[in-house]
Write an enzyme that holds these catalytic residues in place. Structure first.
Site, PDB file in Angstrom:
ATOM      1  N   THR A   1      15.943  -1.845 -12.463  1.00 38.14           N
ATOM      2  CA  THR A   1      16.850  -2.973 -12.277  1.00 38.14           C
ATOM      3  C   THR A   1      18.103  -2.759 -13.120  1.00 38.14           C
ATOM      4  O   THR A   1      18.219  -1.767 -13.835  1.00 38.14           O
ATOM      5  CB  THR A   1      16.122  -4.283 -12.655  1.00 38.14           C
ATOM      6  OG1 THR A   1      16.916  -5.399 -12.258  1.00 38.14           O
ATOM      7  CG2 THR A   1      15.850  -4.384 -14.149  1.00 38.14           C
ATOM      8  N   ASN A   2      19.054  -3.663 -13.007  1.00 38.72           N
ATOM      9  CA  ASN A   2      20.278  -3.613 -13.792  1.00 38.72           C
ATOM     10  C   ASN A   2      20.290  -4.770 -14.777  1.00 38.72           C
ATOM     11  O   ASN A   2      19.641  -5.783 -14.526  1.00 38.72           O
ATOM     12  CB  ASN A   2      21.498  -3.796 -12.874  1.00 38.72           C
ATOM     13  CG  ASN A   2      22.031  -2.492 -12.337  1.00 38.72           C
ATOM     14  OD1 ASN A   2      21.322  -1.500 -12.268  1.00 38.72           O
ATOM     15  ND2 ASN A   2      23.286  -2.510 -11.955  1.00 38.72           N
ATOM     16  N   ARG A   3      21.072  -4.646 -15.822  1.00 31.34           N
ATOM     17  CA  ARG A   3      21.222  -5.770 -16.750  1.00 31.34           C
ATOM     18  C   ARG A   3      22.242  -6.749 -16.189  1.00 31.34           C
ATOM     19  O   ARG A   3      23.386  -6.382 -15.964  1.00 31.34           O
ATOM     20  CB  ARG A   3      21.699  -5.269 -18.104  1.00 31.34           C
ATOM     21  CG  ARG A   3      20.581  -4.693 -18.935  1.00 31.34           C
ATOM     22  CD  ARG A   3      21.104  -4.254 -20.283  1.00 31.34           C
ATOM     23  NE  ARG A   3      21.624  -5.361 -21.070  1.00 31.34           N
ATOM     24  CZ  ARG A   3      22.305  -5.195 -22.199  1.00 31.34           C
ATOM     25  NH1 ARG A   3      22.547  -4.006 -22.661  1.00 31.34           N
ATOM     26  NH2 ARG A   3      22.730  -6.259 -22.869  1.00 31.34           N
ATOM     27  N   SER A   4      21.816  -7.940 -15.913  1.00 32.56           N
ATOM     28  CA  SER A   4      22.741  -8.985 -15.463  1.00 32.56           C
ATOM     29  C   SER A   4      22.047 -10.324 -15.575  1.00 32.56           C
ATOM     30  O   SER A   4      20.935 -10.495 -15.084  1.00 32.56           O
ATOM     31  CB  SER A   4      23.146  -8.745 -14.007  1.00 32.56           C
ATOM     32  OG  SER A   4      23.802  -9.882 -13.486  1.00 32.56           O
TER      33      SER A   4
ATOM     34  N   PRO B   1      21.052  -9.361 -10.897  1.00 34.02           N
ATOM     35  CA  PRO B   1      20.727  -7.951 -10.669  1.00 34.02           C
ATOM     36  C   PRO B   1      19.983  -7.792  -9.349  1.00 34.02           C
ATOM     37  O   PRO B   1      19.709  -8.779  -8.666  1.00 34.02           O
ATOM     38  CB  PRO B   1      19.781  -7.635 -11.832  1.00 34.02           C
ATOM     39  CG  PRO B   1      19.047  -8.919 -12.060  1.00 34.02           C
ATOM     40  CD  PRO B   1      20.000 -10.048 -11.689  1.00 34.02           C
TER      41      PRO B   1
END
Ligand code: CTP
Ligand code: CA
Length: 223
Positions: free
Chosen positions: A33-36, A21
């Site tokens: 943030t992003n989910r990754s 992310p």
């Protein structure tokens, strides 16, 4: 042992990847943030190295060990990821964008922690769109062979085809999320100008080897 019999399809080639992310700070203690998990990108970096490539992996904040033989650069924000990517670009043969880049960042980053003022009022957040790293790289005259990822929650093929054309990249690798996030397996749909081809559900490490093979074949077929 298996490695010994695998042809080094990317010998002499240089592969650049983004993974994980990005983290966009709001103040010194908060951000979006992003989910990754970064697992797919790290597995691809490892597979590319095993296929004989010189590999550079630009990683957002993830909790994963660096694959052996891979050069890793850690970044936080999308703007940093773009800067490091462009600096590493000269001489690359392949660019694989697996990062889940935050599409927006807070319009401004507060120097100090934003405090509650006791009134119960919530902060009014404003956002700025982040640069599109993949589209920026693909648009350059010296662009390497570019591969994008697309995690979609519906209409997988339709969205992947649209994304391929919009970003002007030869290959998009699509998967249905968010069910696959953080998991160790996945199923992928490869979308290129020929059409779509499915890589059936398998461990991400196995898919990575298959995908690197597919990319190497397309690279070799390039004029
Ligand atoms: N990507 C990128 N930089 C961005 C956004 C996306 O490099 N700022 C890359 C991703 O790494 C991925 C591909 O573009 O390889 C597609 O990302 P995705 O988020 O699915 O596409 P978007 O264009 O952001 O569209 P949307 O999120 O609205 O579906
Ligand atoms: Ca996005």
């Amino acid at each position: 042992l298996v490695d010994h019999f695998t042809p080094k399809r990317l010998a002499g080639k240089r592969v650049l990847l983004t993974a994980g992310p990005t983290y966009e700070a709001l103040d010194p203690v908060r951000g979006i943030t992003n989910r990754s998990s970064g697992k797919m990108g790290f597995a691809l970096a490892q597979a590319a190295h095993r296929a004989g490539a010189e590999v550079t992996l630009i990683a957002g904040p993830v909790h994963l060990p660096t694959p052996a033989g891979v050069r890793r650069v850690d970044v936080q924000s999308a703007c940093q990821m773009l800067e490091v990517t462009l600096a590493a670009l000269p001489g690359q043969d392949v660019f694989i964008a697996t990062a889940a880049v935050a599409d927006w960042r807070p319009a401004s980053e507060a120097e100090h922690k934003i405090k509650k003022d006791g009134s119960g009022q919530t902060p009014q957040l404003a956002f700025t769109e982040n640069p599109d790293i993949l589209a920026t790289v693909a648009a350059r005259p010296d662009a390497p062979y570019c591969v994008g990822f697309a995690a979609e929650s519906e209409k997988l093929l339709e969205h992947a085809q649209a994304k391929r054309l919009r970003k002007a990249v030869p290959l998009i690798v699509a998967n249905l999320g968010p069910a696959t996030f953080g998991k160790d397996d996945n199923a992928l749909l490869l979308v290129d100008e020929q059409g779509a081809r499915e890589l059936p559900r398998a461990a991400k490490s196995d898919l990575a080897v298959q995908l690197i093979d597919e990319i190497a074949q397309r690279l070799a077929a390039r004029p």
